[in-house]
Design a protein around this motif. Structure first.
Motif, PDB file in Angstrom:
ATOM      1  N   ILE A  62      96.494  15.516 134.489  1.00  0.00           N
ATOM      2  CA  ILE A  62      96.796  16.070 135.810  1.00  0.00           C
ATOM      3  C   ILE A  62      97.141  17.549 135.653  1.00  0.00           C
ATOM      4  N   ARG A  63      96.328  18.392 136.270  1.00  0.00           N
ATOM      5  CA  ARG A  63      96.593  19.827 136.281  1.00  0.00           C
ATOM      6  C   ARG A  63      97.476  20.185 137.477  1.00  0.00           C
ATOM      7  N   ARG A  64      97.264  19.468 138.571  1.00  0.00           N
ATOM      8  CA  ARG A  64      98.057  19.707 139.769  1.00  0.00           C
ATOM      9  C   ARG A  64      98.151  18.420 140.560  1.00  0.00           C
ATOM     10  N   GLY A  65      99.344  18.110 141.064  1.00  0.00           N
ATOM     11  CA  GLY A  65      99.556  16.972 141.935  1.00  0.00           C
ATOM     12  C   GLY A  65     100.125  17.446 143.257  1.00  0.00           C
ATOM     13  N   GLY A  90      81.202  17.283 136.333  1.00  0.00           N
ATOM     14  CA  GLY A  90      80.393  16.804 135.223  1.00  0.00           C
ATOM     15  C   GLY A  90      80.630  17.538 133.921  1.00  0.00           C
ATOM     16  N   LYS A  91      81.644  18.380 133.897  1.00  0.00           N
ATOM     17  CA  LYS A  91      81.962  19.153 132.696  1.00  0.00           C
ATOM     18  C   LYS A  91      83.417  18.970 132.297  1.00  0.00           C
ATOM     19  N   LEU A  92      84.303  19.603 133.052  1.00  0.00           N
ATOM     20  CA  LEU A  92      85.725  19.611 132.698  1.00  0.00           C
ATOM     21  C   LEU A  92      86.632  18.948 133.715  1.00  0.00           C
ATOM     22  N   SER A  93      86.247  18.948 134.975  1.00  0.00           N
ATOM     23  CA  SER A  93      87.230  18.580 135.996  1.00  0.00           C
ATOM     24  C   SER A  93      86.702  17.598 137.022  1.00  0.00           C
ATOM     25  N   VAL A 117      91.819  17.654 134.684  1.00  0.00           N
ATOM     26  CA  VAL A 117      91.014  18.396 133.721  1.00  0.00           C
ATOM     27  C   VAL A 117      90.921  17.580 132.442  1.00  0.00           C
ATOM     28  N   CYS A 118      89.761  17.587 131.825  1.00  0.00           N
ATOM     29  CA  CYS A 118      89.582  16.876 130.569  1.00  0.00           C
ATOM     30  C   CYS A 118      90.185  17.711 129.434  1.00  0.00           C
ATOM     31  N   ILE A 119      91.020  17.061 128.637  1.00  0.00           N
ATOM     32  CA  ILE A 119      91.644  17.737 127.498  1.00  0.00           C
ATOM     33  C   ILE A 119      91.375  16.960 126.216  1.00  0.00           C
ATOM     34  N   LYS A 125      94.089  21.131 124.579  1.00  0.00           N
ATOM     35  CA  LYS A 125      93.206  22.156 125.127  1.00  0.00           C
ATOM     36  C   LYS A 125      92.093  21.522 125.965  1.00  0.00           C
ATOM     37  N   PRO A 126      91.643  22.248 126.997  1.00  0.00           N
ATOM     38  CA  PRO A 126      90.525  21.748 127.803  1.00  0.00           C
ATOM     39  C   PRO A 126      89.274  21.577 126.947  1.00  0.00           C
TER      40      PRO A 126
END
Length: 143
Positions: A62-65, A90-93, A117-119, A125-126
């Motif tokens: 979760i980057r932002r809630g 389809g990439k990071l988020s 965001v995928c970490i 790290k992303p």
């Protein structure tokens, strides 16, 4: 139900005495915990659980809630919590949406949103989503 999006993943919820705060309604932190629970349950239903995240060294963090508390709920009220995945790149988020509805009158009592965001778990790290994430999550995304 009048859902914000089609085909929700849902879980019933009923506040118990321990969920009630000094104002005699469900504490806001309980809703946040419920969103976490349904997020995991939905992910698991799509084939990705915590063990898969660990094996792949990737996680959707979760980057932002954001939560809109619309109406109070009370002990023993029957509620239905829904979630959807929306807006994946389809990439990071991607994002996850929530809607909590009171069963008695179908009133929406809460809406929420997570920006994810995928970490890489090991570094924090992303990182790009692995193929397993794309295969599980992308078909579940709604408009």
């Amino acid at each position: 139900m009048n859902w914000d999006h089609a085909n929700p993943f849902t879980l019933p919820r009923v506040p118990v005495a321990a969920d009630i705060d000094g104002l005699n309604h469900t504490n806001n932190a309980v809703y946040v915990r419920w969103c976490e629970q349904i997020g995991w349950a939905h992910s698991e239903s799509l084939g990705l659980g915590l063990e898969d995240y660990r094996r792949l060294d990737r996680a959707m963090a979760i980057r932002r809630g954001e939560y809109d508390y619309i109406l109070p709920t009370f002990e023993n009220e029957e509620l239905l919590l829904a979630t959807w995945l929306v807006g994946g790149d389809g990439k990071l988020s991607m994002a996850r949406r929530f809607q909590l509805v009171r069963a008695s009158d179908r009133a929406t009592v809460l809406r929420g949103r997570w920006d994810l965001v995928c970490i890489e778990i090991g570094s924090g790290k992303p990182r790009r989503m692995p193929q397993e994430f794309l295969a599980a999550y992308m078909p579940a995304i709604v408009d």
